[in-house]
Design an enzyme around this catalytic site. Structure first.
Site, PDB file in Angstrom:
ATOM      1  N   TYR A 153      -9.253  -0.211  -6.128  1.00 46.02           N
ATOM      2  CA  TYR A 153      -8.543  -1.655  -6.132  1.00 46.02           C
ATOM      3  C   TYR A 153      -8.511  -2.347  -4.783  1.00 46.02           C
ATOM      4  O   TYR A 153      -9.015  -3.399  -4.536  1.00 46.02           O
ATOM      5  CB  TYR A 153      -7.284  -1.450  -6.728  1.00 46.02           C
ATOM      6  CG  TYR A 153      -6.237  -2.703  -6.309  1.00 46.02           C
ATOM      7  CD1 TYR A 153      -6.517  -3.890  -7.207  1.00 46.02           C
ATOM      8  CD2 TYR A 153      -5.496  -2.662  -5.303  1.00 46.02           C
ATOM      9  CE1 TYR A 153      -5.648  -4.846  -6.680  1.00 46.02           C
ATOM     10  CE2 TYR A 153      -4.546  -3.549  -4.939  1.00 46.02           C
ATOM     11  CZ  TYR A 153      -4.671  -4.877  -5.475  1.00 46.02           C
ATOM     12  OH  TYR A 153      -4.020  -5.867  -5.121  1.00 46.02           O
ATOM     13  N   LYS A 196     -10.631  -5.795  -2.757  1.00 45.58           N
ATOM     14  CA  LYS A 196      -9.924  -6.858  -2.119  1.00 45.58           C
ATOM     15  C   LYS A 196     -10.655  -7.001  -0.836  1.00 45.58           C
ATOM     16  O   LYS A 196     -11.140  -8.029  -0.249  1.00 45.58           O
ATOM     17  CB  LYS A 196      -8.527  -6.858  -1.801  1.00 45.58           C
ATOM     18  CG  LYS A 196      -7.667  -6.853  -3.129  1.00 45.58           C
ATOM     19  CD  LYS A 196      -7.583  -8.066  -3.716  1.00 45.58           C
ATOM     20  CE  LYS A 196      -6.944  -8.231  -4.992  1.00 45.58           C
ATOM     21  NZ  LYS A 196      -7.204  -9.281  -5.824  1.00 45.58           N
ATOM     22  N   SER A 213      -4.877  -9.073  -0.421  1.00 36.89           N
ATOM     23  CA  SER A 213      -3.521  -8.201  -0.395  1.00 36.89           C
ATOM     24  C   SER A 213      -3.206  -7.600   1.149  1.00 36.89           C
ATOM     25  O   SER A 213      -4.366  -7.314   1.811  1.00 36.89           O
ATOM     26  CB  SER A 213      -3.760  -7.172  -1.207  1.00 36.89           C
ATOM     27  OG  SER A 213      -2.986  -6.095  -1.032  1.00 36.89           O
TER      28      SER A 213
HETATM   29  C1  UD1 Z   1       1.386  -1.721  -4.469  1.00 37.31           C
HETATM   30  C2  UD1 Z   1      -0.021  -1.222  -4.165  1.00 37.31           C
HETATM   31  C3  UD1 Z   1      -0.907  -2.129  -3.537  1.00 37.31           C
HETATM   32  C4  UD1 Z   1      -0.796  -3.454  -4.038  1.00 37.31           C
HETATM   33  C5  UD1 Z   1       0.267  -3.967  -4.405  1.00 37.31           C
HETATM   34  C6  UD1 Z   1       0.462  -5.000  -5.440  1.00 37.31           C
HETATM   35  C7  UD1 Z   1       0.322   1.256  -4.359  1.00 37.31           C
HETATM   36  C8  UD1 Z   1       0.208   2.491  -3.176  1.00 37.31           C
HETATM   37  N1  UD1 Z   1      -0.020   0.116  -3.449  1.00 37.31           N
HETATM   38  O1  UD1 Z   1       1.769  -1.897  -3.451  1.00 37.31           O
HETATM   39  O2  UD1 Z   1      -2.248  -2.001  -3.356  1.00 37.31           O
HETATM   40  O3  UD1 Z   1      -1.411  -4.536  -3.394  1.00 37.31           O
HETATM   41  O4  UD1 Z   1       1.144  -2.964  -5.207  1.00 37.31           O
HETATM   42  O5  UD1 Z   1       1.495  -5.264  -6.054  1.00 37.31           O
HETATM   43  O6  UD1 Z   1       0.370   1.258  -5.277  1.00 37.31           O
HETATM   44  N2  UD1 Z   1       8.631   2.832  -5.155  1.00 37.31           N
HETATM   45  C9  UD1 Z   1       9.503   3.637  -5.575  1.00 37.31           C
HETATM   46  N3  UD1 Z   1       9.688   3.860  -6.790  1.00 37.31           N
HETATM   47  C10 UD1 Z   1       9.001   3.359  -7.918  1.00 37.31           C
HETATM   48  C11 UD1 Z   1       8.030   2.277  -7.386  1.00 37.31           C
HETATM   49  C12 UD1 Z   1       7.871   1.939  -5.969  1.00 37.31           C
HETATM   50  O7  UD1 Z   1      10.195   4.273  -4.626  1.00 37.31           O
HETATM   51  O8  UD1 Z   1       9.156   3.597  -8.821  1.00 37.31           O
HETATM   52  C13 UD1 Z   1       8.403   2.413  -3.579  1.00 37.31           C
HETATM   53  C14 UD1 Z   1       7.011   2.652  -3.001  1.00 37.31           C
HETATM   54  O9  UD1 Z   1       7.175   4.044  -2.443  1.00 37.31           O
HETATM   55  C15 UD1 Z   1       7.071   1.605  -1.952  1.00 37.31           C
HETATM   56  C16 UD1 Z   1       7.923   0.552  -2.610  1.00 37.31           C
HETATM   57  O10 UD1 Z   1       8.520   1.073  -3.435  1.00 37.31           O
HETATM   58  O11 UD1 Z   1       7.491   2.227  -0.747  1.00 37.31           O
HETATM   59  C17 UD1 Z   1       7.056  -0.547  -2.834  1.00 37.31           C
HETATM   60  O12 UD1 Z   1       6.218   0.087  -3.908  1.00 37.31           O
HETATM   61  P1  UD1 Z   1       5.277  -1.041  -4.878  1.00 37.31           P
HETATM   62  O13 UD1 Z   1       6.262  -1.980  -5.648  1.00 37.31           O
HETATM   63  O14 UD1 Z   1       4.589  -0.173  -5.681  1.00 37.31           O
HETATM   64  O15 UD1 Z   1       4.374  -1.768  -3.807  1.00 37.31           O
HETATM   65  P2  UD1 Z   1       3.159  -1.377  -2.850  1.00 37.31           P
HETATM   66  O16 UD1 Z   1       2.982   0.297  -2.918  1.00 37.31           O
HETATM   67  O17 UD1 Z   1       3.607  -1.859  -1.602  1.00 37.31           O
END
Ligand code: UD1
Length: 340
Positions: free
Chosen positions: A150, A154, A125
């Site tokens: 987690y 990795k 990742s």
């Molecule tokens: C997340 C994990 C990462 C993992 C990956 C796997 C965290 C902090 N990171 O990545 O370690 O490898 O998933 O798929 O959990 N967001 C919102 N509202 C929501 C959900 C997300 O605003 O309800 C935003 C988050 O702040 C981020 C973006 O959307 O900026 C993407 O979030 P997400 O899909 O959870 O992915 P990552 O955080 O990049």
């Protein structure tokens, strides 16, 4: 050539099984069904016309893993997806994550290194980079201390594989560092099926649009980015799956430059949370209810891939757009929920 795909009924695993079978590989899947359903086999069969072999097995059971490799002595490589992946849960249950994600890896490697030759692809990742100093992120960017157990699994997983590849000449491996995989197969036969409340952005968006969630929370709009929301590299899962076939074939055909290689898999383009929401609204025609809330702990500001290494060495490039991915994710959600 028979390839073991662990976690092959999961989101990325199932799409990869489809692409492997399309490319002529034979597949045997191991999955413990802890976060996937056996029905996914029907979807894979509907797309490819071929039902992969399947063994329900917990990879923490060393004896069961040994018995599997005796039964399937013709397996010549493995793509290892099986792992727990909820970042928040891992903070509360570190030992579960270390046991599940690392003991299974060690048992697999013990079996594979005992073979005359073996190829291994590992699901890693972009989380290993933390907040990178420079964007886009190249493979030589330093690995930062992990934010969660987690993420640490990795990093440690990569180290275990690297150390193994150093001493077993019959063993070749590639670690693939995914950016943010989203979307579903265009046939709408397979897609993402998160258990409970989704933690990731796109499944939360599609469930909100489908009426399962009241509104989406956008985690912070005061980041130093163009519109204040975090930036990520969202990659279509079908493009990602195809990269696995390229990586495996690179090892099969001995085109690898060393016994352990690392590749970033992303599109090279960063999109903000608000851009994702806007694009989703455009492709779906659904107005998405959302509100801005506080930042989520552990989120990095921005991450997107430098894709040159994968482009040049794997001969792979993402082809589908963010709109394609969101369109397919929405079609899949509608199918699962029975929405016309
Ligand atoms: C997340 C994990 C990462 C993992 C990956 C796997 C965290 C902090 N990171 O990545 O370690 O490898 O998933 O798929 O959990 N967001 C919102 N509202 C929501 C959900 C997300 O605003 O309800 C935003 C988050 O702040 C981020 C973006 O959307 O900026 C993407 O979030 P997400 O899909 O959870 O992915 P990552 O955080 O990049």
């Amino acid at each position: 050539m028979k390839i073991l795909v662990t976690g092959g009924l999961g989101f990325i695993g199932s799409h990869t099984v489809v692409e492997l079978q399309n490319a002529g590989y034979e597949v045997v899947i191991i999955d413990d069904l802890s976060n996937a359903s056996e029905d996914v086999l029907d979807g894979i069969e509907a797309i490819t016309g071929k039902r992969p072999e399947f063994e329900k097995l917990d990879l923490r059971d060393r004896n069961a893993v040994s018995a599997f490799f005796k039964k399937y002595a013709d397996v010549s490589g493995a793509i290892h997806f099986a792992a727990s992946k909820a970042v928040g849960e891992s903070v509360h249950k570190p030992l579960l994550y270390y046991e599940n994600n690392l003991s299974s890896l060690v048992y697999l490697l013990k079996e594979l290194t005992g073979k005359a030759s073996a190829n291994f692809i590992f699901s890693s990742s972009c989380t290993v980079y933390g907040q990178a100093e420079e964007l886009p992120i190249t493979e030589s960017a330093p690995v930062k201390p992990a934010e969660s157990p987690y993420g640490n699994t990795k990093q440690i997983g990569e180290e275990i594989i690297r150390d193994t590849a150093k001493v077993y000449e019959n063993f070749k491996a590639i670690a693939l560092r995914y950016f943010n995989p989203i979307g579903a197969h265009e046939s709408v036969e397979i897609g993402e099926l998160p258990l409970g409340v989704p933690q990731n952005l796109v499944p939360f968006i599609t469930q909100t649009a489908a009426g399962l969630r009241e509104e989406l929370s956008v985690f912070g709009n005061d980041y130093p980015t163009e519109d204040g929301t975090c930036v990520r590299d969202y990659i279509h899962v079908v493009d990602l799956a195809k990269a696995h076939v390229k990586a495996l074939t690179r090892l099969v055909e001995s085109e690898n430059k060393s016994n352990y290689e690392v590749f970033n898999l992303g599109t090279g383009t960063g999109s903000s949370v608000l851009e994702v929401i806007n694009t989703f609204e455009e492709v779906s025609g659904v107005q998405l209810p959302y509100k801005i809330v506080d930042r989520r702990e552990g989120d990095v500001v921005a991450a997107y891939a430098d894709t040159e290494h994968a482009n040049n060495e794997l001969g792979w490039k993402s082809e589908l757009t963010l709109a394609d991915a969101l369109d397919s994710a929405w079609k899949w959600e509608k199918k699962v929920r029975g929405i016309k």
